[in-house]
Design a protein around this motif. Structure first.
Motif, PDB file in Angstrom:
ATOM      1  N   ALA A 121      -1.267 -37.695  28.118  1.00  0.00           N
ATOM      2  CA  ALA A 121      -1.278 -39.139  28.375  1.00  0.00           C
ATOM      3  C   ALA A 121      -1.749 -39.474  29.786  1.00  0.00           C
ATOM      4  O   ALA A 121      -1.799 -40.650  30.153  1.00  0.00           O
ATOM      5  CB  ALA A 121       0.113 -39.730  28.143  1.00  0.00           C
ATOM      6  N   GLU A 170      -4.035 -42.426  30.689  1.00  0.00           N
ATOM      7  CA  GLU A 170      -3.562 -43.803  30.837  1.00  0.00           C
ATOM      8  C   GLU A 170      -3.003 -44.103  32.229  1.00  0.00           C
ATOM      9  O   GLU A 170      -2.744 -45.265  32.534  1.00  0.00           O
ATOM     10  CB  GLU A 170      -2.432 -44.087  29.834  1.00  0.00           C
ATOM     11  CG  GLU A 170      -2.844 -43.999  28.394  1.00  0.00           C
ATOM     12  CD  GLU A 170      -1.665 -44.194  27.465  1.00  0.00           C
ATOM     13  OE1 GLU A 170      -1.786 -45.043  26.563  1.00  0.00           O
ATOM     14  OE2 GLU A 170      -0.634 -43.508  27.627  1.00  0.00           O
ATOM     15  N   ALA A 219     -10.251 -41.702  28.344  1.00  0.00           N
ATOM     16  CA  ALA A 219      -9.864 -41.288  26.994  1.00  0.00           C
ATOM     17  C   ALA A 219     -10.907 -40.339  26.408  1.00  0.00           C
ATOM     18  O   ALA A 219     -10.564 -39.292  25.834  1.00  0.00           O
ATOM     19  CB  ALA A 219      -9.682 -42.507  26.096  1.00  0.00           C
ATOM     20  N   ASN A 252       2.336 -35.678  24.096  1.00  0.00           N
ATOM     21  CA  ASN A 252       2.404 -37.123  24.183  1.00  0.00           C
ATOM     22  C   ASN A 252       1.019 -37.719  23.919  1.00  0.00           C
ATOM     23  O   ASN A 252       0.146 -37.031  23.442  1.00  0.00           O
ATOM     24  CB  ASN A 252       2.948 -37.559  25.549  1.00  0.00           C
ATOM     25  CG  ASN A 252       2.313 -36.791  26.694  1.00  0.00           C
ATOM     26  OD1 ASN A 252       1.152 -36.386  26.612  1.00  0.00           O
ATOM     27  ND2 ASN A 252       3.048 -36.580  27.761  1.00  0.00           N
ATOM     28  N   ALA A 253       0.840 -38.977  24.180  1.00  0.00           N
ATOM     29  CA  ALA A 253      -0.442 -39.672  24.042  1.00  0.00           C
ATOM     30  C   ALA A 253      -0.792 -40.043  22.608  1.00  0.00           C
ATOM     31  O   ALA A 253      -1.937 -39.924  22.194  1.00  0.00           O
ATOM     32  CB  ALA A 253      -1.575 -38.864  24.665  1.00  0.00           C
ATOM     33  N   PRO A 254       0.178 -40.568  21.821  1.00  0.00           N
ATOM     34  CA  PRO A 254      -0.184 -40.966  20.449  1.00  0.00           C
ATOM     35  C   PRO A 254      -1.222 -42.083  20.413  1.00  0.00           C
ATOM     36  O   PRO A 254      -1.985 -42.183  19.456  1.00  0.00           O
ATOM     37  CB  PRO A 254       1.154 -41.424  19.852  1.00  0.00           C
ATOM     38  CG  PRO A 254       1.992 -41.803  21.023  1.00  0.00           C
ATOM     39  CD  PRO A 254       1.562 -40.867  22.135  1.00  0.00           C
ATOM     40  N   ASP A 255      -1.271 -42.896  21.476  1.00  0.00           N
ATOM     41  CA  ASP A 255      -2.244 -43.992  21.498  1.00  0.00           C
ATOM     42  C   ASP A 255      -3.680 -43.495  21.633  1.00  0.00           C
ATOM     43  O   ASP A 255      -4.621 -44.251  21.389  1.00  0.00           O
ATOM     44  CB  ASP A 255      -1.929 -44.970  22.633  1.00  0.00           C
ATOM     45  CG  ASP A 255      -0.641 -45.734  22.380  1.00  0.00           C
ATOM     46  OD1 ASP A 255      -0.214 -45.811  21.207  1.00  0.00           O
ATOM     47  OD2 ASP A 255      -0.052 -46.236  23.350  1.00  0.00           O
ATOM     48  N   LEU A 256      -3.850 -42.247  22.008  1.00  0.00           N
ATOM     49  CA  LEU A 256      -5.202 -41.692  22.119  1.00  0.00           C
ATOM     50  C   LEU A 256      -5.874 -41.645  20.747  1.00  0.00           C
ATOM     51  O   LEU A 256      -7.094 -41.711  20.645  1.00  0.00           O
ATOM     52  CB  LEU A 256      -5.158 -40.302  22.754  1.00  0.00           C
ATOM     53  CG  LEU A 256      -6.468 -39.672  23.171  1.00  0.00           C
ATOM     54  CD1 LEU A 256      -7.230 -40.566  24.148  1.00  0.00           C
ATOM     55  CD2 LEU A 256      -6.228 -38.300  23.799  1.00  0.00           C
ATOM     56  N   THR A 291      -5.757 -43.980  18.587  1.00  0.00           N
ATOM     57  CA  THR A 291      -6.303 -45.297  18.322  1.00  0.00           C
ATOM     58  C   THR A 291      -7.739 -45.359  18.832  1.00  0.00           C
ATOM     59  O   THR A 291      -7.994 -45.203  20.014  1.00  0.00           O
ATOM     60  CB  THR A 291      -5.455 -46.383  19.019  1.00  0.00           C
ATOM     61  OG1 THR A 291      -4.109 -46.253  18.599  1.00  0.00           O
ATOM     62  CG2 THR A 291      -5.980 -47.776  18.688  1.00  0.00           C
ATOM     63  N   HIS A 321      -9.895 -43.169  18.318  1.00  0.00           N
ATOM     64  CA  HIS A 321     -10.425 -41.801  18.444  1.00  0.00           C
ATOM     65  C   HIS A 321      -9.792 -40.916  17.364  1.00  0.00           C
ATOM     66  O   HIS A 321      -9.107 -39.938  17.673  1.00  0.00           O
ATOM     67  CB  HIS A 321     -10.139 -41.230  19.842  1.00  0.00           C
ATOM     68  CG  HIS A 321     -10.750 -42.027  20.932  1.00  0.00           C
ATOM     69  ND1 HIS A 321     -12.094 -41.938  21.249  1.00  0.00           N
ATOM     70  CD2 HIS A 321     -10.236 -42.947  21.773  1.00  0.00           C
ATOM     71  CE1 HIS A 321     -12.362 -42.755  22.250  1.00  0.00           C
ATOM     72  NE2 HIS A 321     -11.256 -43.388  22.582  1.00  0.00           N
TER      73      HIS A 321
END
Length: 188
Positions: free
Chosen positions: A127, A130, A146, A173-177, A179, A181
């Motif tokens: 993460a 971010e 990203a 971590n970094a589950p939003d990555l 999104t 991708h």
């Protein structure tokens, strides 16, 4: 740990810590791969890919730690840890020098992990893409943080799988990555 029934363990790759270079991590990993009932257990190495840690064997005597508003030396050291973890410094992970430390050089962290027989790697600070100071540095360097994290993970996976095609890569971590991708799901 050897007597536990845990199906998976995430461990410090001990010989990458200054002062512990002689620790027989390979013997520890081999011993821990077998559960008390004789079945196989997964043993993963914990590696922080988004931060340099000043207690690791890769940290050189001439390196200078960054300050909140001043990068360190080498210049991939971006800032201090935003959560106050002393000795941890977010990095410009797209920098070739950092990639050499983690997976591109013959004495990289990944090589130590593979040489010691770990089944895979548990990645911390994915993460980092971010983190405000990292994002600002990426913009200054003309890159998308990203996209560069995904590129880093893809390259790490490629190098690891050249030596062990079953090597596991787990992002902590970094589950939003994911999104925007979705290709990330195929890398881990």
């Amino acid at each position: 740990l050897a007597a536990s029934d845990y199906q998976m363990l995430v461990l410090e790759p001990t010989r990458t810590v200054q002062g512990s270079e002689g620790f027989d991590t390979a013997a520890m990993v081999e011993r821990l791969k077998t559960l008390p009932n004789g079945r196989r257990r997964l043993v993963l190495a914990y590696v922080d890919i988004g931060q340099a840690e000043d207690y690791r064997t890769y940290w050189q005597a001439d390196w200078r730690a960054p300050r909140r508003n001043q990068p360190g030396y080498p210049n991939f050291l971006v800032t201090v840890d935003p959560d106050g973890w002393e000795g941890n410094y977010p990095v410009a992970y797209w920098a070739p020098a950092w990639k050499r430390i983690i997976f591109r050089a013959p004495d990289s962290v990944l090589d130590a992990v593979l040489d010691d027989g770990f089944d895979g790697i548990y990645l911390d600070w994915v993460a980092g893409y971010e983190e405000d100071a990292v994002v600002a540095r990426a913009r200054a360097d003309g890159v998308d943080p990203a996209v560069e994290m995904i590129r880093f993970l893809r390259q790490l996976r490629y190098v690891a799988r050249q030596r062990n095609n079953r090597f596991l890569i787990i992002a902590q971590n970094a589950p939003d990555l994911l999104t925007g991708h979705p290709e990330l799901a195929t890398l881990l």
